[in-house]
Design a protein around this motif. Structure first.
Motif, PDB file in Angstrom:
ATOM      1  N   VAL A  59     -20.601   4.512  -8.213  1.00  0.00           N
ATOM      2  CA  VAL A  59     -19.388   4.756  -7.431  1.00  0.00           C
ATOM      3  C   VAL A  59     -18.179   4.838  -8.369  1.00  0.00           C
ATOM      4  O   VAL A  59     -17.318   5.716  -8.230  1.00  0.00           O
ATOM      5  CB  VAL A  59     -19.194   3.660  -6.363  1.00  0.00           C
ATOM      6  CG1 VAL A  59     -17.831   3.773  -5.708  1.00  0.00           C
ATOM      7  CG2 VAL A  59     -20.302   3.742  -5.326  1.00  0.00           C
ATOM      8  N   ALA A  60     -18.104   3.928  -9.321  1.00  0.00           N
ATOM      9  CA  ALA A  60     -16.992   3.931 -10.275  1.00  0.00           C
ATOM     10  C   ALA A  60     -17.004   5.216 -11.110  1.00  0.00           C
ATOM     11  O   ALA A  60     -15.945   5.789 -11.382  1.00  0.00           O
ATOM     12  CB  ALA A  60     -17.060   2.702 -11.181  1.00  0.00           C
ATOM     13  N   LEU A  68     -19.330   3.303 -18.226  1.00  0.00           N
ATOM     14  CA  LEU A  68     -19.880   3.168 -16.875  1.00  0.00           C
ATOM     15  C   LEU A  68     -21.300   3.716 -16.793  1.00  0.00           C
ATOM     16  O   LEU A  68     -22.159   3.146 -16.108  1.00  0.00           O
ATOM     17  CB  LEU A  68     -18.983   3.884 -15.857  1.00  0.00           C
ATOM     18  CG  LEU A  68     -17.632   3.244 -15.589  1.00  0.00           C
ATOM     19  CD1 LEU A  68     -16.774   4.151 -14.719  1.00  0.00           C
ATOM     20  CD2 LEU A  68     -17.795   1.874 -14.950  1.00  0.00           C
ATOM     21  N   GLY A  69     -21.552   4.825 -17.486  1.00  0.00           N
ATOM     22  CA  GLY A  69     -22.900   5.415 -17.494  1.00  0.00           C
ATOM     23  C   GLY A  69     -23.922   4.485 -18.115  1.00  0.00           C
ATOM     24  O   GLY A  69     -25.040   4.337 -17.600  1.00  0.00           O
ATOM     25  N   THR A  90     -28.353  -1.346 -15.618  1.00  0.00           N
ATOM     26  CA  THR A  90     -28.502  -2.234 -14.456  1.00  0.00           C
ATOM     27  C   THR A  90     -29.015  -1.525 -13.215  1.00  0.00           C
ATOM     28  O   THR A  90     -29.613  -2.165 -12.351  1.00  0.00           O
ATOM     29  CB  THR A  90     -27.145  -2.881 -14.090  1.00  0.00           C
ATOM     30  OG1 THR A  90     -26.244  -1.861 -13.649  1.00  0.00           O
ATOM     31  CG2 THR A  90     -26.556  -3.637 -15.260  1.00  0.00           C
ATOM     32  N   GLY A  91     -28.773  -0.240 -13.114  1.00  0.00           N
ATOM     33  CA  GLY A  91     -29.146   0.494 -11.907  1.00  0.00           C
ATOM     34  C   GLY A  91     -28.293   0.105 -10.714  1.00  0.00           C
ATOM     35  O   GLY A  91     -28.604   0.470  -9.582  1.00  0.00           O
ATOM     36  N   SER A  92     -27.217  -0.603 -10.947  1.00  0.00           N
ATOM     37  CA  SER A  92     -26.347  -1.093  -9.886  1.00  0.00           C
ATOM     38  C   SER A  92     -25.475   0.050  -9.352  1.00  0.00           C
ATOM     39  O   SER A  92     -24.804   0.742 -10.123  1.00  0.00           O
ATOM     40  CB  SER A  92     -25.478  -2.230 -10.437  1.00  0.00           C
ATOM     41  OG  SER A  92     -24.619  -2.707  -9.445  1.00  0.00           O
ATOM     42  N   TRP A  93     -25.469   0.227  -8.039  1.00  0.00           N
ATOM     43  CA  TRP A  93     -24.733   1.332  -7.428  1.00  0.00           C
ATOM     44  C   TRP A  93     -23.214   1.284  -7.656  1.00  0.00           C
ATOM     45  O   TRP A  93     -22.591   2.343  -7.679  1.00  0.00           O
ATOM     46  CB  TRP A  93     -25.065   1.443  -5.943  1.00  0.00           C
ATOM     47  CG  TRP A  93     -24.616   0.272  -5.113  1.00  0.00           C
ATOM     48  CD1 TRP A  93     -25.336  -0.829  -4.803  1.00  0.00           C
ATOM     49  CD2 TRP A  93     -23.340   0.098  -4.512  1.00  0.00           C
ATOM     50  NE1 TRP A  93     -24.601  -1.690  -4.043  1.00  0.00           N
ATOM     51  CE2 TRP A  93     -23.368  -1.139  -3.843  1.00  0.00           C
ATOM     52  CE3 TRP A  93     -22.179   0.859  -4.460  1.00  0.00           C
ATOM     53  CZ2 TRP A  93     -22.268  -1.632  -3.154  1.00  0.00           C
ATOM     54  CZ3 TRP A  93     -21.085   0.366  -3.762  1.00  0.00           C
ATOM     55  CH2 TRP A  93     -21.137  -0.863  -3.117  1.00  0.00           C
ATOM     56  N   PRO A  94     -22.576   0.107  -7.820  1.00  0.00           N
ATOM     57  CA  PRO A  94     -21.131   0.145  -8.075  1.00  0.00           C
ATOM     58  C   PRO A  94     -20.754   0.925  -9.342  1.00  0.00           C
ATOM     59  O   PRO A  94     -19.682   1.531  -9.401  1.00  0.00           O
ATOM     60  CB  PRO A  94     -20.737  -1.329  -8.201  1.00  0.00           C
ATOM     61  CG  PRO A  94     -21.739  -2.051  -7.353  1.00  0.00           C
ATOM     62  CD  PRO A  94     -23.021  -1.279  -7.578  1.00  0.00           C
ATOM     63  N   PHE A  95     -21.637   0.930 -10.323  1.00  0.00           N
ATOM     64  CA  PHE A  95     -21.363   1.727 -11.526  1.00  0.00           C
ATOM     65  C   PHE A  95     -21.330   3.215 -11.179  1.00  0.00           C
ATOM     66  O   PHE A  95     -20.500   3.970 -11.682  1.00  0.00           O
ATOM     67  CB  PHE A  95     -22.411   1.464 -12.614  1.00  0.00           C
ATOM     68  CG  PHE A  95     -22.194   0.191 -13.365  1.00  0.00           C
ATOM     69  CD1 PHE A  95     -21.157   0.055 -14.275  1.00  0.00           C
ATOM     70  CD2 PHE A  95     -23.039  -0.893 -13.167  1.00  0.00           C
ATOM     71  CE1 PHE A  95     -20.967  -1.128 -14.973  1.00  0.00           C
ATOM     72  CE2 PHE A  95     -22.854  -2.075 -13.859  1.00  0.00           C
ATOM     73  CZ  PHE A  95     -21.812  -2.199 -14.762  1.00  0.00           C
TER      74      PHE A  95
END
Length: 176
Positions: free
Chosen positions: A67-68, A53-54, A60-65
């Protein structure tokens, strides 16, 4: 009733359906070192998932990662607490004709394995268990659903229990 006769207390009622022998059975607990074994297993899984996840979050810099990743942290903390409680819930008791094994927190399980129904007794220890000087005794019966295991035993206790169960199974002539 005579005034000289001592008053006999009434028999204690079971506290729950899963503990029908609170006064007559002496439960043996397992080693609390099993907590460390289970926590190390948890840490390995959490480290792997967190790394994946890190990396996903970093690339990607995607916020869902993110949150996960936070959810994995909360899950790891919750699971660490339940591991401690779950290990302390394990217990076994040897009776004249059967072995009782109890475990579980939310779903409590009590297995009663008659010595006469045992087919074989297995003692195992994986790398982590060996590192903490622990072993697991597994009882096998004709019905796979009735197999029971007692983890977190010192090797000497595991050998003693294996030998006793084997001898009792042979004495009863139906099992081992």
């Amino acid at each position: 009733m005579s005034d000289d006769a001592p008053e006999v207390p009434p028999p204690t009622a079971p506290t729950s359906p899963l503990e029908p022998w609170p006064d007559t059975v002496r439960w043996q607990s397992i080693s609390t070192d099993l907590i460390w074994v289970e926590l190390l297993r948890l840490a390995a899984g959490v480290a792997f998932v967190s790394a994946v996840l890190g990396v996903g979050w970093a690339l990607t810099g995607s916020w869902p990662f993110g949150v996960a990743l936070g959810a994995v942290g909360v899950f790891a903390l919750w699971r660490a607490v339940t591991i401690v409680r779950a290990v302390r819930a394990w217990g076994y008791a040897e009776r004249e004709d059967d072995l009782l094994v109890r475990h579980g927190l939310l779903v409590r399980r009590l297995s009663i394995v008659p010595y006469s129904r045992m087919q074989f007794v297995d003692v195992s220890a994986g790398p982590l268990e060996r590192a903490f000087d622990l072993a697991t005794v597994q009882l096998h019966t004709a019905a796979a659903a009735s197999d029971a295991r007692v983890p977190g035993l010192r090797p000497a206790e595991a050998s003693r229990l294996r030998d006793r169960l084997t001898a009792l199974g042979e004495d009863r002539a139906e099992g081992l």
